[in-house]
Design an enzyme around this catalytic site. Structure first.
Site, PDB file in Angstrom:
ATOM      1  N   ARG A  21       0.832  -1.204   0.000  1.00 19.82           N
ATOM      2  CA  ARG A  21       0.000   0.000   0.000  1.00 19.82           C
ATOM      3  C   ARG A  21       0.863   1.250   0.000  1.00 19.82           C
ATOM      4  NH1 ARG A  21      -5.356  -1.603   3.541  1.00 19.82           N
ATOM      5  NH2 ARG A  21      -5.488  -3.754   2.787  1.00 19.82           N
ATOM      6  N   LYS A 156     -17.830 -16.978  21.489  1.00 18.85           N
ATOM      7  CA  LYS A 156     -18.269 -16.291  20.274  1.00 18.85           C
ATOM      8  C   LYS A 156     -18.749 -17.317  19.253  1.00 18.85           C
ATOM      9  CE  LYS A 156     -13.705 -16.027  18.008  1.00 18.85           C
ATOM     10  NZ  LYS A 156     -12.888 -16.630  19.074  1.00 18.85           N
ATOM     11  N   SER A 189     -19.305  -2.001   4.163  1.00 19.65           N
ATOM     12  CA  SER A 189     -18.722  -0.928   3.355  1.00 19.65           C
ATOM     13  C   SER A 189     -18.028  -1.381   2.082  1.00 19.65           C
ATOM     14  CB  SER A 189     -17.733  -0.126   4.199  1.00 19.65           C
ATOM     15  OG  SER A 189     -16.649  -0.944   4.617  1.00 19.65           O
ATOM     16  N   LYS A 248     -16.844  10.213   9.002  1.00 18.02           N
ATOM     17  CA  LYS A 248     -17.258   9.962   7.621  1.00 18.02           C
ATOM     18  C   LYS A 248     -18.282  11.014   7.209  1.00 18.02           C
ATOM     19  CE  LYS A 248     -15.808   5.159   7.353  1.00 18.02           C
ATOM     20  NZ  LYS A 248     -14.932   5.156   8.547  1.00 18.02           N
TER      21      LYS A 248
END
Length: 407
Positions: A21, A156, A189, A248
């Site tokens: 990146r 979980k 998203s 955002k």
């Protein structure tokens, strides 16, 4: 141990896989959103259009927000001066929490320095409050939710993405008397799909579970006052804990939860991620409060945002591009290869002044690499035309190059 060699190996692996990146240096231009100035490595500059920002509505440059921040800066100075427990709670923090509680129709809200921290701190603290708690988490939940569930030390269960039948199986298999919580998102998203909020709430009521929703990519943008998809669907009263962001659609910084007074009070009192973190600067809290209050009164901005997203998706589909369209504002164009995703991103920037960051593993699964466009109300016809022309030219070029490389 040759530590430098180990670092070289780790970084080299990312380069070899085509998913290293890189950051580009941009300077946002107040009053000119979504345009910015890109400074190249050689020091030269050019104007670009940002197509991947999360300032979805351009509120980071809204005059009402900036005025509130200027006033707070002059009144208080730069920082908060401490944690919320030790001198870091101001009238600005309390005002913002009151705005957020009102936004979501909850008794209380609790501020964090980011929505990531809010998710991590809350989900990792809940088992301390409810011993034996079992958390049922959607498999595509954000990394912050995954981390919070992982760190809490409790039980979980991971249910298949948006698979209510699988969630029911998991709930039914556990002790009916055990405390339970279902954690999911309203909008995911990367694909832009919606969580089945009503169906999950039905299951929560049936099995006596708490509900925890991440509305990070929905607050400010959905619902009559911008409280998110749960507000749009008239389901907020069925959600126990709502997580949201101020970084955002609200254009500033910070995260929060909104819940009952007792829930927020307990998290405030037990979560290390809240207790030991310096609070948001008052100037940031002031700007966020102004943004939340302003967007409650301006649904027309949300309407323009949705219109621009629909236009962009329609135009890109017209080119035959592989768009994922679940009806949200997220516009993913699937590429499916990290090298070609990066190449497309580079050519859009260099040749067309269009900035969209490649999305690669681990943000998305391998083989689903993509360009993720985020249109805003002020990405007008000229910006959309420029993007469509560029994608039309470059998609064919990249497809030809890829065929030559693999043929």
């Amino acid at each position: 141990m040759d530590y430098t060699a180990k670092l070289d190996t780790a970084i080299g692996r990312l380069h070899a896989e085509g998913r290293y990146r890189t950051f580009i240096d941009i300077e946002r231009r107040n009053g000119h959103f979504p345009h910015a100035i890109w400074t190249r490595p050689d020091g030269s500059q050019r104007e670009i259009t940002v197509w991947c920002g999360n300032d979805y509505l351009g509120m980071g440059q809204n005059p009402v927000v900036l005025e509130a921040m200027h006033e707070a800066l002059e009144a208080t100075g730069a920082g908060s001066g401490g944690t919320r427990n030790i001198s870091g709670t101001t009238v600005y923090h309390k005002r913002l929490e009151a705005e957020l509680a009102d936004l979501h129709g909850k008794e209380s809200a609790l501020l964090f320095t980011s929505a990531y921290i809010a998710n991590d701190a809350t989900l990792s603290t809940l088992p301390k409050l409810f011993p034996g708690l079992i958390i049922y988490s959607d498999e595509l939940n954000h990394a912050s939710m995954i981390e919070g569930v992982r760190r809490n030390g409790g039980a979980k269960r991971i249910f298949r993405h948006n698979d209510v039948a699988h969630l029911r199986e998991l709930l039914a298999a556990d002790d009916p008397a055990a405390p339970k919580l279902i954690a999911f998102e309203s909008i995911y998203s990367m694909d832009g799909d919606f969580g089945p909020i009503a169906a999950i709430c039905d299951l929560a009521e049936e099995f006596g579970a708490l509900t925890y929703i991440d509305e990070v990519h929905a607050v400010g943008m959905y619902g009559p006052r911008g409280a998110g998809v749960a507000e749009r669907d008239r389901l907020m009263h069925r959600i126990d804990i709502i997580n949201g962001t101020l970084a955002k659609a609200y254009g500033v910084m910070g995260g929060y939860i909104a819940a009952s007074f007792k829930m927020c009070d307990a998290i405030r009192s037990y979560a290390p991620g809240f207790i030991f973190t310096t609070s948001l600067p008052p100037v940031v809290a002031a700007g966020a409060a102004a943004s939340v209050a302003w967007l409650k009164q301006h649904p027309e901005l949300r309407e323009r945002h949705q219109t621009q997203a629909k236009i962009l998706k329609l135009r890109l589909k017209g080119l035959g591009l592989p768009i994922i369209d679940h009806g949200s504002h997220i516009v993913p164009v699937m590429v499916g290869d990290p090298v070609h995703t990066k190449r497309l991103s580079d050519m859009l920037l260099e040749d067309h002044g269009i900035y969209v960051q490649p999305i690669n593993f681990p943000t998305v699964p391998r083989g689903t690499e993509r360009l993720r466009f985020t249109p805003s109300p002020v990405h007008g016809p000229d910006e959309i035309d420029g993007l469509v022309r560029a994608m039309d030219a470059l998609w064919s070029q990249c497809a030809l190059n890829r065929a030559q490389l693999t043929g």
